[in-house]
Design an enzyme around this catalytic site. Structure first.
Site, PDB file in Angstrom:
ATOM      1  N   LYS A 115      34.562  37.547  43.444  1.00 30.92           N
ATOM      2  CA  LYS A 115      34.975  37.662  44.731  1.00 30.92           C
ATOM      3  C   LYS A 115      34.601  36.046  46.115  1.00 30.92           C
ATOM      4  CE  LYS A 115      37.632  41.278  45.366  1.00 30.92           C
ATOM      5  NZ  LYS A 115      37.395  42.611  46.342  1.00 30.92           N
ATOM      6  N   GLU A 199      33.154  38.648  55.102  1.00 28.33           N
ATOM      7  CA  GLU A 199      33.908  38.266  55.599  1.00 28.33           C
ATOM      8  C   GLU A 199      34.547  38.057  56.645  1.00 28.33           C
ATOM      9  OE1 GLU A 199      36.485  37.093  52.646  1.00 28.33           O
ATOM     10  OE2 GLU A 199      37.710  39.291  53.012  1.00 28.33           O
ATOM     11  N   ARG A 291      45.690  39.616  36.305  1.00 26.68           N
ATOM     12  CA  ARG A 291      45.648  40.404  34.937  1.00 26.68           C
ATOM     13  C   ARG A 291      47.305  41.078  35.643  1.00 26.68           C
ATOM     14  NH1 ARG A 291      45.493  44.780  38.607  1.00 26.68           N
ATOM     15  NH2 ARG A 291      43.928  44.592  40.007  1.00 26.68           N
TER      16      ARG A 291
HETATM   17  P1  ADP Z   1      40.025  44.962  46.253  1.00 22.62           P
HETATM   18  O1  ADP Z   1      39.692  43.627  45.167  1.00 22.62           O
HETATM   19  O2  ADP Z   1      39.571  46.327  46.372  1.00 22.62           O
HETATM   20  O3  ADP Z   1      41.651  45.197  45.768  1.00 22.62           O
HETATM   21  P2  ADP Z   1      40.774  43.535  48.405  1.00 22.62           P
HETATM   22  O4  ADP Z   1      39.576  41.814  48.643  1.00 22.62           O
HETATM   23  O5  ADP Z   1      41.751  42.900  47.496  1.00 22.62           O
HETATM   24  O6  ADP Z   1      40.299  43.875  47.832  1.00 22.62           O
HETATM   25  O7  ADP Z   1      41.305  43.559  49.507  1.00 22.62           O
HETATM   26  C1  ADP Z   1      41.288  45.300  49.919  1.00 22.62           C
HETATM   27  C2  ADP Z   1      42.157  45.387  51.349  1.00 22.62           C
HETATM   28  O8  ADP Z   1      41.005  45.827  52.374  1.00 22.62           O
HETATM   29  C3  ADP Z   1      43.099  44.364  51.517  1.00 22.62           C
HETATM   30  O9  ADP Z   1      44.136  44.768  50.832  1.00 22.62           O
HETATM   31  C4  ADP Z   1      43.187  44.817  52.794  1.00 22.62           C
HETATM   32  O10 ADP Z   1      43.701  45.694  53.854  1.00 22.62           O
HETATM   33  C5  ADP Z   1      41.790  44.764  53.161  1.00 22.62           C
HETATM   34  N1  ADP Z   1      41.168  43.819  53.440  1.00 22.62           N
HETATM   35  C6  ADP Z   1      40.250  43.138  52.503  1.00 22.62           C
HETATM   36  N2  ADP Z   1      39.309  41.890  53.245  1.00 22.62           N
HETATM   37  C7  ADP Z   1      39.543  42.020  54.304  1.00 22.62           C
HETATM   38  C8  ADP Z   1      39.643  41.145  55.610  1.00 22.62           C
HETATM   39  N3  ADP Z   1      38.597  40.133  55.398  1.00 22.62           N
HETATM   40  N4  ADP Z   1      40.099  40.704  56.939  1.00 22.62           N
HETATM   41  C9  ADP Z   1      40.743  42.696  56.658  1.00 22.62           C
HETATM   42  N5  ADP Z   1      41.302  42.724  55.946  1.00 22.62           N
HETATM   43  C10 ADP Z   1      40.739  43.056  54.510  1.00 22.62           C
HETATM   44  P1  ADP Z   2      46.506  46.704  41.914  1.00 27.04           P
HETATM   45  O1  ADP Z   2      45.669  45.392  42.503  1.00 27.04           O
HETATM   46  O2  ADP Z   2      47.325  46.384  40.240  1.00 27.04           O
HETATM   47  O3  ADP Z   2      47.934  47.114  42.824  1.00 27.04           O
HETATM   48  P2  ADP Z   2      44.791  48.389  42.517  1.00 27.04           P
HETATM   49  O4  ADP Z   2      43.633  47.326  42.956  1.00 27.04           O
HETATM   50  O5  ADP Z   2      45.154  49.474  43.011  1.00 27.04           O
HETATM   51  O6  ADP Z   2      45.579  47.339  41.961  1.00 27.04           O
HETATM   52  O7  ADP Z   2      44.082  48.634  40.881  1.00 27.04           O
HETATM   53  C1  ADP Z   2      44.795  50.054  40.487  1.00 27.04           C
HETATM   54  C2  ADP Z   2      43.783  50.041  39.518  1.00 27.04           C
HETATM   55  O8  ADP Z   2      42.761  49.554  38.662  1.00 27.04           O
HETATM   56  C3  ADP Z   2      43.222  51.095  39.627  1.00 27.04           C
HETATM   57  O9  ADP Z   2      42.214  52.302  38.812  1.00 27.04           O
HETATM   58  C4  ADP Z   2      41.954  50.940  39.672  1.00 27.04           C
HETATM   59  O10 ADP Z   2      40.736  51.691  40.212  1.00 27.04           O
HETATM   60  C5  ADP Z   2      41.590  49.789  39.048  1.00 27.04           C
HETATM   61  N1  ADP Z   2      40.475  48.601  39.413  1.00 27.04           N
HETATM   62  C6  ADP Z   2      41.305  47.453  40.300  1.00 27.04           C
HETATM   63  N2  ADP Z   2      40.153  46.753  39.968  1.00 27.04           N
HETATM   64  C7  ADP Z   2      39.118  46.960  39.227  1.00 27.04           C
HETATM   65  C8  ADP Z   2      37.987  46.460  38.690  1.00 27.04           C
HETATM   66  N3  ADP Z   2      37.407  45.183  39.378  1.00 27.04           N
HETATM   67  N4  ADP Z   2      37.345  46.755  38.165  1.00 27.04           N
HETATM   68  C9  ADP Z   2      37.520  48.410  37.527  1.00 27.04           C
HETATM   69  N5  ADP Z   2      38.391  48.668  37.734  1.00 27.04           N
HETATM   70  C10 ADP Z   2      39.301  48.234  38.734  1.00 27.04           C
END
Ligand code: ADP
Ligand code: ADP
Ligand code: MG
Length: 472
Positions: A115, A199, A291
C-alpha cells in the site's frame, strides 16, 4: 485460445469461475483439500484434484497448484480472491511454466499489494491521496512524529494488508502507542509481513470503488462504481451499484480517475480502485485490488457485462469487447454477504451442518453460493457462505427486493447475518441513502433486532406453549 483453466480457489468464487468456463466452452479443473471433499466447486468442475489433507495450506502451495495445472493439461489459471490471488509469486510461477495467469502482471500485483508503493505511484500520477507515510514506519517514534504532523485521528495500517485486517484508528498519541505493536503483530500473523504505515483518518467516509478492465492492447475502461460503505470492522457487508450517494458529475470524475490510476501502472485484466469520499465531497485513493472482488456481481448486474469472462478473454490476449461509451448501466443492484455468523453474539462464526437450504428466486435475484442442504460448512475458512445480489430499476425497488429475497431465503443449521440485513434495510438513514462506513458501529441497537417483548406477554406465551405441549 484458452481451453482448460485451473481454478486455484474454493467456495462460491470457484463455482463462479467454473460457471464462466462452462458458458465459454472451456474445461475447468478444481483443487481440494480433505475438508472440501464434498464441496460444490469439486462437484461442478470437469475435473478435480486432491491437494493435501490439511484444510488450508493446500490452497496456498503455489508450486503444487501450478504443477497440477501443467499435468492436467490446463493452459490458464484463475486465482479468484483471497488465498494466492494477491501473491505475485503465483503469477511468476505460471509465467515460468507457460500457464496464462488470469490477472495482472506479477510486478503490478507486487506494486499495488504494497500500500505504500501504491500510494507513491498514485501521488506521482497526480491521483489525490490522503496525507500519510511515504515509506514504512521505522519505529514508534517515527510514527508519533508523523501523526503529530498530520494531525489525529490517523489510521495505522498493515502495508501488505487485506480483508479489513491490520487496520486501527488512533485518536491520540496514547492510542497510537497502545496500537502500534498490536497492528504489527496482527500484520505478521495475518500476512506474514510486519510492515506498517499510517495515513490521515478520513472521518465518517463513504467507501466508493471503481471496477476497471484493461487489456493487453493498452485499452482501459471502467464499469462504474460500487458503494461499499456498509461495513463492520473495515469489512464490507452490503455493496451497492451504482452509489446512491453521488451525483452523475462525481460518477464521471471518479470513473476517469480510476482509469487514469490504472493506466499509470500499466494495469491489465480486471481490477478495482478503491476511494474514500469525505464529508466535503473530496475523493482520495485508498488502494487497488488486483483481482476479481467479492462484490463484482453488483457491477455485472447493472451493466450486463460478465467480468469473469472478460478476465479470461483479456488473459487470452483478446481486445476488450467494449469501448467506454458502450458501457451503460441500468437500475440498482445490492449484494448481501451472507456470513455464517451470529450477529446477536458479536458476529461470532457459526459453523456446522446446513440442515435446510432454500435459495430465493423471482425477478432480479441472483445467488452465488457453494452450499446445499446437508452441506457441512468447514470451520477453517472465511465465514461468508453465500452472496445474494438483487436488482431493481429504482433505489426504493432494490431495497424492497432485498427485503423480499432475504425473507424468501432459508438457511437452517447455522446462524447467519440475514436478519441483521433486514434491520439495516428498514433503517430510515439507509432508505434515504445517507450512510457512511460508521453506520454499523453507530447503530448498536440494530444488533438487538428482535422486537422487545414485554415480560408479562413473554410469560403468557411461555405458559401457552407449555400448555400446548402437554396437551392441556
Ligand atoms: P483492505 O486492504 O483490508 O481492504 P483498505 O485500505 O481498503 O484495506 O481499508 C479497508 C477499510 O478501512 C475502508 O473501506 C475504510 O472503511 C477503512 N479505512 C481505511 N483507510 C482509511 C482512512 N485513511 N480513513 C478512514 N477509513 C479508512
Ligand atoms: P473484496 O476486496 O473483494 O471486497 P475482501 O477484502 O472482503 O474482498 O476479501 C475477500 C477475501 O479475500 C477474504 O477472505 C479476505 O480475507 C481475503 N483477502 C483479501 N485480501 C487479502 C490479502 N491481501 N491476503 C490474503 N487474503 C486476503
Ligand atoms: Mg480494501
Amino acid at each position: 485460445m484458452i481451453k482448460k483453466i485451473l481454478v486455484a480457489n474454493r467456495g462460491e468464487i470457484a463455482v463462479r469461475i467454473v460457471r464462466a468456463c462452462s458458458e465459454m466452452g472451456i474445461k475447468s479443473v478444481a483443487i481440494y483439500t480433505d475438508a472440501d471433499r464434498h464441496a460444490l466447486h469439486v462437484k461442478k468442475a470437469d475435473e478435480a484434484y486432491h491437494i493435501g489433507s490439511e484444510p488450508v495450506t493446500g490452497y496456498l502451495n503455489a508450486h503444487n497448484i501450478v504443477n497440477i495445472a501443467v499435468t492436467s493439461g490446463c493452459d490458464a489459471l484463475h486465482p479468484g480472491y483471497g488465498f494466492l490471488a494477491e501473491n505475485p509469486e503465483l503469477a511468476e510461477i505460471c509465467a515460468r511454466r507457460d500457464i496464462k495467469y488470469i490477472g495482472p502482471s506479477a510486478e503490478v500485483i507486487r506494486q499495488m499489494g504494497d500500500k505504500v508503493r501504491a500510494r507513491n505511484a498514485m501521488i506521482a500520477a497526480n491521483i489525490p491521496c490522503v496525507p500519510g507515510s511515504d515509506g514504512n514506519l521505522a519505529d514508534i517514534e517515527e510514527a508519533r512524529l508523523l501523526a503529530n504532523k498530520i494531525g489525529y485521528p490517523i489510521m495505522l495500517k498493515a502495508t501488505n494488508g487485506g480483508g479489513g485486517r491490520g487496520i486501527r484508528r488512533c485518536d491520540s498519541d496514547k492510542d497510537l502507542i497502545g496500537n502500534y505493536e498490536r497492528v504489527i503483530s496482527e500484520a505478521n500473523k495475518a500476512f506474514g509481513q510486519p510492515e506498517v504505515f499510517l495515513e490521515k483518518c478520513v472521518v465518517n467516509p463513504r467507501h466508493i470503488e471503481v471496477q476497471v478492465l484493461g487489456d493487453s492492447h493498452g485499452n482501459v475502461i471502467h464499469l462504474f462504481e460500487r458503494d461499499c460503505s456498509i461495513q463492520r470492522r473495515n469489512q464490507k457487508l452490503i455493496e451497492i451499484a451504482p452509489s446512491p450517494q453521488i451525483t452523475q458529475a462525481q460518477r464521471e470524475y471518479i470513473g476517469e480517475l480510476a482509469v487514469k490510476a490504472s493506466r499509470a501502472v500499466g494495469y491489465e485484466n480486471a481490477g478495482t480502485v478503491e476511494f474514500l469520499l469525505d464529508q466535503d465531497n473530496h475523493f482520495y485513493f485508498m488502494e487497488m485490488n488486483t483481482r476479481i472482488q467479492v462484490e463484482h456481481t453488483v457491477t455485472e448486474t447493472i451493466t450486463g457485462i460478465d467480468i469473469v469472462q472478460e478476465q479470461i478473454r483479456i488473459a487470452d490476449g483478446l481486445e476488450l469487447q467494449y469501448k467506454q461509451e458502450d458501457v451503460k448501466f441500468r437500475g440498482y443492484a445490492m449484494e448481501f454477504r451472507i456470513n455464517a455468523e451470529d450477529p446477536k453474539n458479536g458476529f461470532l462464526p457459526s459453523f456446522g451442518k446446513i440442515t435446510r437450504y432454500y435459495a430465493p428466486g423471482g425477478p432480479g435475484v441472483r445467488i452465488d453460493a457453494a452450499m446445499y442442504s446437508g452441506y457441512e460448512i468447514p470451520p477453517y475458512f472465511d465465514s461468508m457462505c453465500a452472496k445474494l445480489t438483487v436488482w431493481a430499476l429504482t433505489w426504493e425497488g432494490v431495497i424492497e427486493r432485498g427485503r423480499r429475497a432475504l425473507s424468501d431465503m432459508v438457511i437452517y443449521g447455522v446462524k447467519t447475518t440475514m436478519p441483521y440485513y433486514q434491520e439495516i434495510l428498514k433503517h430510515p438513514d439507509f432508505r434515504n441513502a445517507d450512510f457512511n462506513t460508521g453506520f454499523v458501529e453507530s447503530h448498536p441497537e440494530l444488533i438487538n433486532y428482535v422486537t422487545k417483548v414485554p415480560p408479562e406477554i413473554r410469560a403468557a406465551a411461555i405458559s401457552a406453549a407449555i400448555a400446548a405441549h402437554e396437551g392441556i
